[in-house]
Design an enzyme around this catalytic site. Structure first.
Site, PDB file in Angstrom:
ATOM      1  N   LYS A  95      44.505  57.011  29.482  1.00 51.85           N
ATOM      2  CA  LYS A  95      45.401  57.031  30.633  1.00 51.85           C
ATOM      3  C   LYS A  95      45.952  55.622  30.816  1.00 51.85           C
ATOM      4  O   LYS A  95      45.276  54.737  31.326  1.00 51.85           O
ATOM      5  CB  LYS A  95      44.655  57.474  31.889  1.00 51.85           C
TER       6      LYS A  95
ATOM      7  N   GLU B  83      35.496  46.514  32.934  1.00 52.40           N
ATOM      8  CA  GLU B  83      35.996  45.142  32.773  1.00 52.40           C
ATOM      9  C   GLU B  83      36.938  44.911  33.937  1.00 52.40           C
ATOM     10  O   GLU B  83      38.037  45.456  33.980  1.00 52.40           O
ATOM     11  CB  GLU B  83      36.690  44.984  31.417  1.00 52.40           C
TER      12      GLU B  83
ATOM     13  N   CYS C  89      43.030  38.764  33.909  1.00 50.34           N
ATOM     14  CA  CYS C  89      41.754  38.851  34.621  1.00 50.34           C
ATOM     15  C   CYS C  89      40.902  37.606  34.434  1.00 50.34           C
ATOM     16  O   CYS C  89      40.121  37.243  35.315  1.00 50.34           O
ATOM     17  CB  CYS C  89      40.985  40.093  34.179  1.00 50.34           C
TER      18      CYS C  89
ATOM     19  N   GLU D 286      41.000  37.029  44.058  1.00 51.76           N
ATOM     20  CA  GLU D 286      41.825  37.054  42.848  1.00 51.76           C
ATOM     21  C   GLU D 286      43.289  37.265  43.250  1.00 51.76           C
ATOM     22  O   GLU D 286      43.634  38.290  43.825  1.00 51.76           O
ATOM     23  CB  GLU D 286      41.362  38.173  41.916  1.00 51.76           C
TER      24      GLU D 286
END
Length: 811
Positions: free
Chosen positions: A201, A275, A309, A406
């Site tokens: 996906k 992750e 990331c 973040e």
């Protein structure tokens, strides 16, 4: 000389003086033609062909740099996911039957296919994502090919290197929008190589490269159903996560969504790797090559517009060089160019969409409001699109929003430190733990700092280095599991012995029947029975302690008679045990030789009391004397085994295709909660704590709820074995409530639970707070006497986490 020649020469001279770049656009003709061939919109790619969405729903994707429509995309429903999973399930036996060599040839063909269509893939990725063509062309696409080549090799070697493992089956994979094609390769290459089939996906915002890859893969001969792509929004991903026909979910994305997936898969038996987010430190010591470090910062935070990331978004500068470094960095920022992603002369493209642009703007404004000073590179931004300039925030407090959250954009925050210890403290002052960079010309300093950083990847005098042969993944709220290398392969396999386990209820009944039969033949001598006139205490911080509530409960022998009492532990007892384990951190830094000696000493002291333990096991469980003695002997042997492993389960040295090495070091997880099953109460107890202890972890153990006296007898062995206080802590009591407390405790780093199926479900569901790693049995019985099921590398892998430290060579 003509005037035109004079003008030409002056123009050339001006470029040499200013070093300005003119536009160098990459042609998008082939990409636009491919899109035109799908002008009516893309369907899902299921069973080797494009298929319409079952409900007919569609949505449009837009080009981030212009906001213009790119393509119509099918909105996946639960029915579409079901069709894709069915196709993958039907294809998996045949794909596995090809054997390692057959799969290797297919993956090799996929690698060659990527190389042949490299330009088309790079342009589609730049259009779809907004990142510069230089990045998609020079980093993303070559690394995609590298992943397929590398994992073709693992397919070829699978029968030999993973002989004790089998594939999981059907794997659901959900990838993000920041590296659409590269994340696809990271996930499907190992999954396919090792005999699994895939339902992928892609991100709602960037599905095009996945659809192009699937189309090209079919042309390259990949069998139908092996790779399926279902497009859609979060609801599509949720349907894939919830599907009962999926054996594993591999997710890359935000920490918040990772938590939802952990909770949704709890108790399902699905394997899971996550992750997730990061807030990575970029540490510069005063002896660093400052100009090189400045270039490193550019790569760390402004690569892919900071939408990475592992972006080095927290710049930590030693005080003596901070002012000079910031001045040089600002000067370097002035030369960064923001422009069209297809311009080969630009440094930054567009953020993914207006929503992300607004998020970045809001967070920068919050940082300024909290006291930060903002500097942004000068220069006009292109009209339209979601562009944001390179941004530097100074005077940032460690607790400020921009230092802890973040941002996922081209925003760098800076702080200073004085000593190496302070640098480590600042670096680890985050709930994440994905990556870090350390810059120093003193290699001893850099390699001394790297093991102290709570991050899965550490780059020394470098940043954002990746390779298919080197594992990537994080600690804590950056998720768990690894992608790449041998460690990444294990994420798509399961032990052959565990694949054959049966539900515990049937196995326990069989054991009870056999035990009753054996007991009728052989009676245990009464002299072997231990005294029953005492209440066994808890064992916390190296001491026998009464439970907080001063409560106890009886324990009964196999014949129904009262065998004794044990303390009833509660939430506070777990809290005290965790605190004791946390304070025993020196055990994690003890030498492997020291840990091996401790395990051998435990084995020696247990062997000296073998008759006593055999009698206790026989009286409590009802097995005959030979079976009880066999369990004690197996426990002694298992302690010896992990004593042997303690200084032999080591890391490795990766040699990626660059001038340098990556050291894959194995590290303890930290504080681990353990809940033991009722069967084989001594052997299962030893089999669970010994690998954790061997690898340097500290444990809080809930012994068998039915037969806890076997474990409470063992703390007398602990007291005579020179084991540091807090390494092993025992809290007896009801497993259900103690599992809940351990799972919810944020100072517990991992949780191992063996027992009833409900315990596994709760352990996984309640561990979402700090996303602790879990090892559970889902109510399936383990044969604790079988070394293939209950000893060795399987448990050692779960008792450790891998940190890859990259060390480039040369200038």
């Amino acid at each position: 000389m003509s005037s035109s020649q004079n003008n030409s020469h002056s123009s050339v001279a001006r470029y040499f003086d200013t070093m300005d770049y003119g536009p160098a656009p990459e042609s998008d003709t082939d990409a636009r033609q491919w899109l035109a061939r799908h002008a009516e919109g893309f369907g899902h790619f299921i069973d080797g062909r494009f298929t319409d969405a079952s409900a007919g729903a569609r949505f449009d994707t837009a080009e981030p740099a212009t906001g213009q429509r790119l393509a119509g995309i099918a909105q996946g429903s639960a029915q579409d996911v079901d069709a894709a999973v069915a196709a993958a399930r039907a294809a998996q036996p045949g794909w596995l039957a090809l054997g390692g060599h057959g799969r290797a040839r297919h993956l090799y063909a996929l690698a060659r296919m990527v190389q042949r269509h490299a330009r088309l893939l790079a342009v589609v990725e730049a259009l779809d994502n907004g990142k510069p063509i230089r990045e998609t062309r020079d980093l993303d696409v070559p690394l995609v090919a590298r992943h397929f080549y590398h994992h073709a090799g693992w397919a070829q070697l699978q029968e030999r290197e993973f002989a004790d493992q089998v594939p999981l089956g059907v794997v659901g994979q959900i990838i993000p929008w920041n590296f659409p094609l590269l994340m696809l390769a990271w996930k499907i290459a190992p999954a396919l190589a090792l005999g699994n089939t895939v339902v992928l996906k892609p991100a709602e915002l960037t599905p095009l490269s996945a659809l192009l890859f699937a189309e090209l893969a079919a042309e390259a001969g990949l069998p139908p159903g092996v790779l399926n792509v279902v497009t859609g929004d979060g609801a599509t991903g949720a349907a894939l996560v919830a599907h009962e026909g999926v054996d594993k979910i591999a997710f890359t994305g935000s920490t918040d969504v990772g938590r939802l997936i952990r909770e949704a898969t709890a108790g399902s038996g699905k394997s899971l790797t996550l992750e997730l987010g990061g807030k990575s430190p970029f540490i510069v010591f005063d002896d660093a090559d400052i100009d090189a470090a400045v270039e490193g910062v550019v790569d760390a935070i402004w690569f892919n517009q900071g939408q990475v990331c592992c972006a080095g978004s927290r710049l930590l500068l030693q005080e003596g060089i901070a002012a000079d470094f910031i001045e040089r960095l600002k000067r370097r920022m002035q030369s960064l160019r923001v422009g069209s992603p297809l311009d080969k002369a630009i440094d930054m493209g567009s953020l993914i969409d207006p929503t992300q642009l607004e998020r970045v703007r809001t967070l920068v404004a919050t940082g300024v409001r909290e006291g930060a000073s903002c500097y942004q590179a000068p220069g006009a931004l292109p009209p339209g699109g979601s562009f944001f300039p390179p941004t530097l925030l100074t005077n940032v407090h460690p607790a400020s929003t921009v230092a802890t959250e973040e941002i996922f954009g081209p925003v760098l925050v800076t702080m200073t430190f004085r000593t190496p210890d302070e640098a480590v403290a600042l670096a680890n002052n985050t709930r994440y733990g994905l990556a870090a960079s350390v810059w120093s010309e003193t290699i001893g300093l850099a390699l001394g700092i790297a093991p102290q950083l709570q991050a899965g990847v550490v780059w020394v005098n470098a940043t954002n280095l990746f390779d298919a042969g080197v594992g990537f993944g994080g600690y804590r709220e950056s998720g768990y599991g690894r992608e790449g290398g041998r460690e990444g392969c294990y994420e798509y396999l399961k032990p052959r012995a565990w694949a054959e386990r049966k539900p515990r209820a049937a196995s326990v009944a069989a054991v009870a029947a056999n035990a009753a039969n054996e007991t009728s033949k052989t009676q245990v001598r009464p002299s072997a029975l231990p005294a029953i006139d005492r209440t066994a205490k808890l064992f916390v911080g190296g001491k026998q302690v009464r439970p907080d509530g001063e409560l106890s409960h009886p324990v009964f022998a196999a014949n129904g008679q009262r065998a004794g009492e044990v303390g009833t532990g509660n939430r506070k007892d777990i809290r005290n045990a965790v605190a004791a384990a946390r304070s025993a951190a020196s055990w994690s830094s003890a030498t492997p030789h020291r840990r091996a000696q401790a395990l051998y000493y435990l084995a020696e002291n247990l062997a000296a009391r073998a008759d006593e333990f055999a009698g206790r096991i026989a009286s409590l469980t009802g097995v005959g004397a030979p079976a009880a003695q066999a369990e004690v002997d197996a426990s002694v042997s298992r302690l010896f085994a992990y004593g042997a492993w303690a200084d032999k389960y080591e890391g490795t040295v990766h040699v990626p295709p660059l001038r340098g090495v990556a050291l894959a070091t194995v590290e303890p997880i930290g504080v681990v909660g353990v809940v033991c099953p009722d069967e084989a109460p001594l052997l299962s107890f030893v089999s669970l704590f010994a690998p954790l202890m061997a690898m340097g972890n500290r444990t809080v153990i809930v012994p068998s709820e039915k037969h806890p006296l076997v474990a409470t007898d063992f703390y007398q062995v602990l007291e005579t074995s020179d084991l540091p206080a807090g390494v092993i802590n025992l809290v007896t009591g009801p497993a259900a409530s103690l599992v809940q407390t351990l799972a919810e405790h944020d100072d517990v780093d991992a949780l191992w639970v063996f027992g009833a199926k409900a315990l596994s479900r709760n352990a996984e569901r309640l561990s979402v707070g700090n996303l602790k790693r879990t090892l559970v049995d889902h109510g399936l019985a383990t044969d604790w006497h079988d070394a293939a099921s209950a000893e060795g590398a399987l448990f050692l892998r779960h008792a450790t986490q891998v940190k890859n430290i990259w060390i480039p060579y040369g200038e």
